[in-house]
Design a protein around this motif. Structure first.
Motif, PDB file in Angstrom:
ATOM      1  N   PHE A   1      -4.943  -3.306  11.744  1.00 40.28           N
ATOM      2  CA  PHE A   1      -5.672  -4.020  10.697  1.00 40.28           C
ATOM      3  C   PHE A   1      -4.973  -5.305  10.258  1.00 40.28           C
ATOM      4  CE2 PHE A   1      -7.112   0.328  10.651  1.00 40.28           C
ATOM      5  CZ  PHE A   1      -8.494   0.186  10.584  1.00 40.28           C
ATOM      6  N   GLY A   2      -4.110  -5.818  11.123  1.00 41.21           N
ATOM      7  CA  GLY A   2      -3.494  -7.118  10.868  1.00 41.21           C
ATOM      8  C   GLY A   2      -2.590  -7.168   9.661  1.00 41.21           C
ATOM      9  N   GLY A   3      -2.090  -6.009   9.232  1.00 44.53           N
ATOM     10  CA  GLY A   3      -1.143  -5.978   8.122  1.00 44.53           C
ATOM     11  C   GLY A   3      -1.768  -6.079   6.747  1.00 44.53           C
ATOM     12  N   ARG A   4      -3.100  -5.934   6.651  1.00 47.67           N
ATOM     13  CA  ARG A   4      -3.768  -6.097   5.353  1.00 47.67           C
ATOM     14  C   ARG A   4      -5.019  -5.233   5.294  1.00 47.67           C
ATOM     15  NH1 ARG A   4      -8.012  -8.959   3.218  1.00 47.67           N
ATOM     16  NH2 ARG A   4      -7.770  -9.902   1.133  1.00 47.67           N
ATOM     17  N   ILE A   5      -5.173  -4.489   4.204  1.00 51.52           N
ATOM     18  CA  ILE A   5      -6.402  -3.722   3.971  1.00 51.52           C
ATOM     19  C   ILE A   5      -6.867  -3.962   2.538  1.00 51.52           C
ATOM     20  CG2 ILE A   5      -5.974  -1.980   5.740  1.00 51.52           C
ATOM     21  CD1 ILE A   5      -5.482  -0.909   2.177  1.00 51.52           C
ATOM     22  N   VAL A   6      -8.125  -3.637   2.287  1.00 51.03           N
ATOM     23  CA  VAL A   6      -8.713  -3.809   0.967  1.00 51.03           C
ATOM     24  C   VAL A   6      -9.224  -2.453   0.481  1.00 51.03           C
ATOM     25  CG1 VAL A   6     -10.571  -4.888  -0.368  1.00 51.03           C
ATOM     26  CG2 VAL A   6      -9.354  -6.199   1.397  1.00 51.03           C
ATOM     27  N   LYS A   7      -8.871  -2.115  -0.739  1.00 48.56           N
ATOM     28  CA  LYS A   7      -9.297  -0.860  -1.352  1.00 48.56           C
ATOM     29  C   LYS A   7     -10.296  -1.154  -2.459  1.00 48.56           C
ATOM     30  CE  LYS A   7      -7.378   3.376  -3.424  1.00 48.56           C
ATOM     31  NZ  LYS A   7      -6.131   4.118  -3.720  1.00 48.56           N
ATOM     32  N   ARG A   8     -11.378  -0.379  -2.488  1.00 45.63           N
ATOM     33  CA  ARG A   8     -12.396  -0.554  -3.522  1.00 45.63           C
ATOM     34  C   ARG A   8     -12.218   0.507  -4.608  1.00 45.63           C
ATOM     35  NH1 ARG A   8     -16.623  -3.706  -4.177  1.00 45.63           N
ATOM     36  NH2 ARG A   8     -18.382  -3.099  -5.487  1.00 45.63           N
ATOM     37  N   TYR A   9     -12.230   0.045  -5.845  1.00 45.11           N
ATOM     38  CA  TYR A   9     -12.053   0.924  -6.993  1.00 45.11           C
ATOM     39  C   TYR A   9     -13.308   0.932  -7.848  1.00 45.11           C
ATOM     40  CZ  TYR A   9      -6.922   0.715  -6.299  1.00 45.11           C
ATOM     41  OH  TYR A   9      -5.646   0.800  -5.804  1.00 45.11           O
TER      42      TYR A   9
ATOM     43  N   TYR B   1       0.825  -1.201   0.000  1.00 44.11           N
ATOM     44  CA  TYR B   1       0.000   0.000   0.000  1.00 44.11           C
ATOM     45  C   TYR B   1       0.868   1.264   0.000  1.00 44.11           C
ATOM     46  CZ  TYR B   1      -3.948   3.073   0.809  1.00 44.11           C
ATOM     47  OH  TYR B   1      -4.893   4.057   0.658  1.00 44.11           O
ATOM     48  N   VAL B   2       1.959   1.243   0.752  1.00 45.56           N
ATOM     49  CA  VAL B   2       2.904   2.365   0.713  1.00 45.56           C
ATOM     50  C   VAL B   2       3.476   2.508  -0.696  1.00 45.56           C
ATOM     51  CG1 VAL B   2       5.196   3.119   1.478  1.00 45.56           C
ATOM     52  CG2 VAL B   2       3.472   2.414   3.152  1.00 45.56           C
ATOM     53  N   ASP B   3       3.826   1.383  -1.317  1.00 49.67           N
ATOM     54  CA  ASP B   3       4.306   1.424  -2.708  1.00 49.67           C
ATOM     55  C   ASP B   3       3.301   2.147  -3.610  1.00 49.67           C
ATOM     56  OD1 ASP B   3       6.842   0.461  -3.043  1.00 49.67           O
ATOM     57  OD2 ASP B   3       6.247  -1.467  -3.887  1.00 49.67           O
ATOM     58  N   LEU B   4       2.029   1.795  -3.456  1.00 47.89           N
ATOM     59  CA  LEU B   4       0.988   2.423  -4.267  1.00 47.89           C
ATOM     60  C   LEU B   4       0.917   3.925  -4.013  1.00 47.89           C
ATOM     61  CD1 LEU B   4      -1.505   2.124  -6.182  1.00 47.89           C
ATOM     62  CD2 LEU B   4      -2.876   1.881  -4.085  1.00 47.89           C
ATOM     63  N   LEU B   5       0.894   4.316  -2.740  1.00 47.17           N
ATOM     64  CA  LEU B   5       0.794   5.736  -2.402  1.00 47.17           C
ATOM     65  C   LEU B   5       1.932   6.543  -3.009  1.00 47.17           C
ATOM     66  CD1 LEU B   5      -0.275   5.613   1.357  1.00 47.17           C
ATOM     67  CD2 LEU B   5      -1.735   5.973  -0.640  1.00 47.17           C
ATOM     68  N   LEU B   6       3.102   5.943  -3.057  1.00 46.53           N
ATOM     69  CA  LEU B   6       4.273   6.655  -3.567  1.00 46.53           C
ATOM     70  C   LEU B   6       4.341   6.671  -5.092  1.00 46.53           C
ATOM     71  CD1 LEU B   6       6.976   5.657  -0.945  1.00 46.53           C
ATOM     72  CD2 LEU B   6       5.766   7.837  -1.182  1.00 46.53           C
ATOM     73  N   THR B   7       3.248   6.262  -5.750  1.00 45.19           N
ATOM     74  CA  THR B   7       3.123   6.470  -7.197  1.00 45.19           C
ATOM     75  C   THR B   7       2.136   7.592  -7.503  1.00 45.19           C
ATOM     76  OG1 THR B   7       1.286   4.912  -7.580  1.00 45.19           O
ATOM     77  CG2 THR B   7       3.546   4.013  -7.603  1.00 45.19           C
TER      78      THR B   7
ATOM     79  N   ALA C   1       2.208   1.844   9.779  1.00 40.21           N
ATOM     80  CA  ALA C   1       2.054   1.436  11.177  1.00 40.21           C
ATOM     81  C   ALA C   1       0.585   1.210  11.520  1.00 40.21           C
ATOM     82  CB  ALA C   1       2.664   2.494  12.093  1.00 40.21           C
ATOM     83  N   LEU C   2      -0.296   2.063  10.989  1.00 44.13           N
ATOM     84  CA  LEU C   2      -1.728   1.890  11.234  1.00 44.13           C
ATOM     85  C   LEU C   2      -2.215   0.557  10.668  1.00 44.13           C
ATOM     86  CD1 LEU C   2      -4.513   3.051  12.098  1.00 44.13           C
ATOM     87  CD2 LEU C   2      -4.649   4.109   9.826  1.00 44.13           C
ATOM     88  N   ILE C   3      -1.803   0.234   9.455  1.00 40.85           N
ATOM     89  CA  ILE C   3      -2.218  -1.033   8.838  1.00 40.85           C
ATOM     90  C   ILE C   3      -1.707  -2.215   9.647  1.00 40.85           C
ATOM     91  CG2 ILE C   3      -1.967  -2.503   6.783  1.00 40.85           C
ATOM     92  CD1 ILE C   3      -1.784   0.091   5.126  1.00 40.85           C
TER      93      ILE C   3
END
Length: 247
Positions: free
Chosen positions: A228-236, A197-203, A222-224
């Motif tokens: 959130f157990g190290g995993r989140i889901v994003k809806r597009y 997710y950090v990789d994505l944000l930095l694009t 750190a929040l994730i």
């Protein structure tokens, strides 16, 4: 240099990250398009270019040399040109289809419709693909993360929340050179670890240009990991708008 010109050059700063982090597009979207001569504007590293090559011969015009190099390696069947489409000399033979995937908003709004129409044969199509983050996925994370954005990015509106897909307007530049556009929408979700997710944000150009971006993304990771157990889901929601030139 204007803010638009400055921001649109940020994407090539880390082409490898852009290629691994940026999502692709729903496969069914491409079944609504046809070639055989296709011009793609702003291909990045080729996320849409690859499926477009199954429809016809693709010429892809990319501003960033580093992104273009990755796109050419990723999609050897395409002809990738390093150029600014706003001033690129159009070839004498027109195209059947012009496509811009998540890049049309970077073109000069005063000339982009005229130039796209000039690149097309009579009855040819302009396809504009846009990607939107909409409500859904790990909704608690996207609510909680706003506190971090407000801390490190003062321009963040307080209490910002994602809109539902139905609340996203169907937008397409008005132009007498094209018929009324058709809109097609696709909703989908993608899971991310804190690192991906950090990789994505930095694009994203607004994140790349942020002075406190390292602190921002460290707190988000750190929040994730902690809540959130190290995993989140994003809806597009991916929107395809297609309009034809006059015959």
């Amino acid at each position: 240099m204007t803010d638009r010109e400055r921001l649109r050059t940020t994407f090539g700063e880390d082409a490898a990250r852009y290629h691994r982090a940026r999502p692709t597009y729903p496969a069914e979207l491409f079944t609504r398009l046809s070639g055989p001569r296709i011009l793609e504007i702003g291909p990045g590293t080729g996320q849409a270019t690859l499926p477009l090559t199954s429809l016809g011969d693709v010429t892809a015009v990319e501003l960033s040399p580093s992104l273009a190099a990755v796109a050419q390696a990723h999609v050897p069947a395409a002809h990738v040109v390093v150029a600014d489409f706003d001033v690129w000399p159009l070839p004498p033979e027109p195209f059947d289809l012009v496509v811009s995937a998540t890049a049309f908003h970077w073109l000069d709004p005063a000339t982009r419709m005229t130039r796209c129409a000039a690149a097309l044969r009579p009855g040819g199509s302009l396809a504009v693909i846009s990607t939107h983050h909409v409500a859904g996925g790990t909704e608690r994370f996207f609510a909680d993360v706003q506190e971090i954005y407000e801390r490190w990015d003062p321009a963040t509106p307080p209490g910002l929340r994602q809109s539902t897909a139905s609340e996203i307007p169907c937008e397409f530049d008005e132009s007498a050179l094209f018929d009324e556009p058709e809109f097609h929408r696709y909703e989908w979700e993608q899971a991310y670890s804190s690192d991906s997710y950090v990789d994505l944000l930095l694009t994203y150009s607004n994140h790349i240009a942020l002075p406190d971006r390292d602190r921002l993304v460290a707190d988000i990771a750190a929040l994730i990991d902690t809540r959130f157990g190290g995993r989140i889901v994003k809806r597009y929601m991916t929107q395809l708008a297609v309009a034809r030139t006059e015959v």
